[in-house]
Scaffold this motif. Structure first.
Motif, PDB file in Angstrom:
ATOM      1  N   GLN A   1      31.366  14.388  52.660  1.00  0.00           N
ATOM      2  CA  GLN A   1      30.218  13.580  52.278  1.00  0.00           C
ATOM      3  C   GLN A   1      30.072  12.392  53.226  1.00  0.00           C
ATOM      4  OE1 GLN A   1      28.018  14.074  49.426  1.00  0.00           O
ATOM      5  NE2 GLN A   1      26.838  12.570  50.597  1.00  0.00           N
ATOM      6  N   VAL A   2      31.198  11.734  53.503  1.00  0.00           N
ATOM      7  CA  VAL A   2      31.158  10.588  54.407  1.00  0.00           C
ATOM      8  C   VAL A   2      30.720  11.014  55.805  1.00  0.00           C
ATOM      9  CG1 VAL A   2      32.575   8.831  55.550  1.00  0.00           C
ATOM     10  CG2 VAL A   2      32.867   9.275  53.102  1.00  0.00           C
ATOM     11  N   MET A   3      31.256  12.149  56.261  1.00  0.00           N
ATOM     12  CA  MET A   3      30.876  12.642  57.586  1.00  0.00           C
ATOM     13  C   MET A   3      29.385  12.958  57.647  1.00  0.00           C
ATOM     14  SD  MET A   3      33.631  12.604  59.430  1.00  0.00           S
ATOM     15  CE  MET A   3      33.477  13.758  60.795  1.00  0.00           C
ATOM     16  N   PHE A   4      28.891  13.573  56.587  1.00  0.00           N
ATOM     17  CA  PHE A   4      27.470  13.932  56.518  1.00  0.00           C
ATOM     18  C   PHE A   4      26.610  12.673  56.537  1.00  0.00           C
ATOM     19  CE2 PHE A   4      24.331  16.827  53.951  1.00  0.00           C
ATOM     20  CZ  PHE A   4      23.409  16.707  54.978  1.00  0.00           C
ATOM     21  N   ASP A   5      26.973  11.709  55.725  1.00  0.00           N
ATOM     22  CA  ASP A   5      26.193  10.476  55.659  1.00  0.00           C
ATOM     23  C   ASP A   5      26.177   9.766  57.004  1.00  0.00           C
ATOM     24  OD1 ASP A   5      25.837  11.091  53.014  1.00  0.00           O
ATOM     25  OD2 ASP A   5      27.403   9.754  52.296  1.00  0.00           O
ATOM     26  N   ASN A   6      27.327   9.734  57.665  1.00  0.00           N
ATOM     27  CA  ASN A   6      27.379   9.117  58.987  1.00  0.00           C
ATOM     28  C   ASN A   6      26.510   9.878  59.979  1.00  0.00           C
ATOM     29  OD1 ASN A   6      29.048   6.961  58.486  1.00  0.00           O
ATOM     30  ND2 ASN A   6      30.920   8.113  58.853  1.00  0.00           N
ATOM     31  N   PHE A   7      26.617  11.192  59.909  1.00  0.00           N
ATOM     32  CA  PHE A   7      25.840  12.023  60.833  1.00  0.00           C
ATOM     33  C   PHE A   7      24.359  11.690  60.745  1.00  0.00           C
ATOM     34  CE2 PHE A   7      23.646  15.705  62.409  1.00  0.00           C
ATOM     35  CZ  PHE A   7      24.451  16.210  63.407  1.00  0.00           C
ATOM     36  N   LYS A   8      23.886  11.550  59.516  1.00  0.00           N
ATOM     37  CA  LYS A   8      22.467  11.284  59.291  1.00  0.00           C
ATOM     38  C   LYS A   8      22.006   9.994  59.925  1.00  0.00           C
ATOM     39  CE  LYS A   8      21.408  13.378  54.821  1.00  0.00           C
ATOM     40  NZ  LYS A   8      21.157  13.045  53.398  1.00  0.00           N
TER      41      LYS A   8
ATOM     42  N   ILE B   1      34.944  14.634  49.540  1.00  0.00           N
ATOM     43  CA  ILE B   1      34.574  13.248  49.818  1.00  0.00           C
ATOM     44  C   ILE B   1      34.524  12.981  51.308  1.00  0.00           C
ATOM     45  CG2 ILE B   1      35.474  10.890  49.659  1.00  0.00           C
ATOM     46  CD1 ILE B   1      36.278  11.678  46.754  1.00  0.00           C
TER      47      ILE B   1
END
Lengths: 191, 191
Positions: A135-142, A132
């Motif tokens: 996932q949050v880190m990835f979404d923020n990165f995007k 999780i």
DNA sequence: TTTATTAATTATCCAAGGTTAAGTTTTATA
DNA sequence: TATAAAACTTAACCTTGGATAATTAATAAA
């Protein structure tokens, strides 16, 4: 030193004193020197790691360039993909500093889980927490610009800036070292 | 329809016919219409989902703009972060098409695991698989340009281009809809 | 079928990262 | 301590994505 492991486990599940002793007795702690490699590309990993002291970096090489994928510091654990998939590793794991690391192996895990079955819950809970978080880190990165990501890293992991060379932070941020240098200049002259 | 669930589980662990029956009997299958919302921002999720038919999208809203974080299609499962963290969801989950979805709940999971303890292994294995897959996707995302990511998506999930509006694919690729449109033009005139 | 709404495209301008190369500073090592 | 190697910075040029706005196309609703 071993108590750091116990504390880590207790973040997820309860552990009696007797069980803590079992974990303590079965932990294998090793020291590594700066630049030691824990795992190389192409190797099969049979271990996972828990950082007691120091800083470790995972990276891979593409077109001759290193791309840093993660930094691990005190009280963080690393379960290499290779250990799970039984495939050769695509990643390197190396020490950025002299390190003290608890090493877990599949065989010892099995024995431990046999003796303390609820450790399965630890694995389930910590895995899904990491999932999780990623996932949050990835979404923020995007959705953030490189500069926003830089500031975010400064805010959340300021220690890295004293421990890690900038060109490794750059690829971790998804930009080139040249670009990071320019960005820092831009930021410093902005105020 | 329920057999898709059994097949999914058998990718990770063995299941006897009797056990498969138990799973089948305890599965709750529901139909949803296009644009139905499975979970809204701010809600607490107590369910997880397995897509039997249709396409589902997760997204969040920042500064008034939707950012798509994932598309789920047939035979994929969704475990909302909110279900794990017990915090209000930051994400929406909504149906892009009419859907048939198996819904798992925490209570029913507990009963199922009671009857088939090895389902814990399923959870452990599938969680870590997802975790590793996400890590690889994240690492690739960082080191690739938007255009490379676009081609990669075309190669790996071509079905999405027939099922999903472009502006949602755009934010999933980490770019704006306008930029995706321009990129597609650029690519088409290149050859 | 007409109308309204939403999605997609196109154009302009700007900001910022990639690439390459040269120069400087720092660190490691003979 | 001198020398080599690695890290970092700076500059020039280029490409591409972001923001905004206008236009066209497609879809949904009256």
């Amino acid at each position: 030193m071993e108590d750091k492991i116990i504390q880590f486990i207790k973040r997820y599940i309860d552990l009696s004193d007797a069980e803590a002793d079992i974990v303590r007795d079965s932990s294998h702690i090793e020291s590594f020197k700066k630049n030691d490699i824990l795992l190389s590309e192409g190797e099969y990993s049979k271990n996972h790691y828990f950082i007691l002291k120091g800083c470790v970096r995972t990276y891979y090489i593409i077109d001759g360039n290193e791309k840093t994928t993660e930094f691990y510091t005190e009280n963080q654990s690393i379960v290499p993909a290779s250990m799970v998939t039984k495939e050769p590793s695509e990643y390197f794991i190396s020490c950025l500093e002299d390190c003290t690391i608890a090493i877990g192996s599949e065989e010892r895990d099995l024995v431990l889980i046999e003796r303390i079955p609820k450790l399965k819950n630890l694995i389930m809970k910590s895995d899904i927490q990491v999932r999780i978080h990623n996932q949050v880190m990835f979404d923020n990165f995007k959705s953030k610009t490189p500069e926003m990501r830089y500031h975010f890293l400064l805010d959340t992991r300021p220690d890295l800036f004293n421990r890690v060379p900038l060109h490794q932070l750059a690829t971790y941020l998804g930009i080139t070292p040249v670009s990071l240098s320019r960005m820092r200049k831009r930021i410093s002259t902005k105020r």
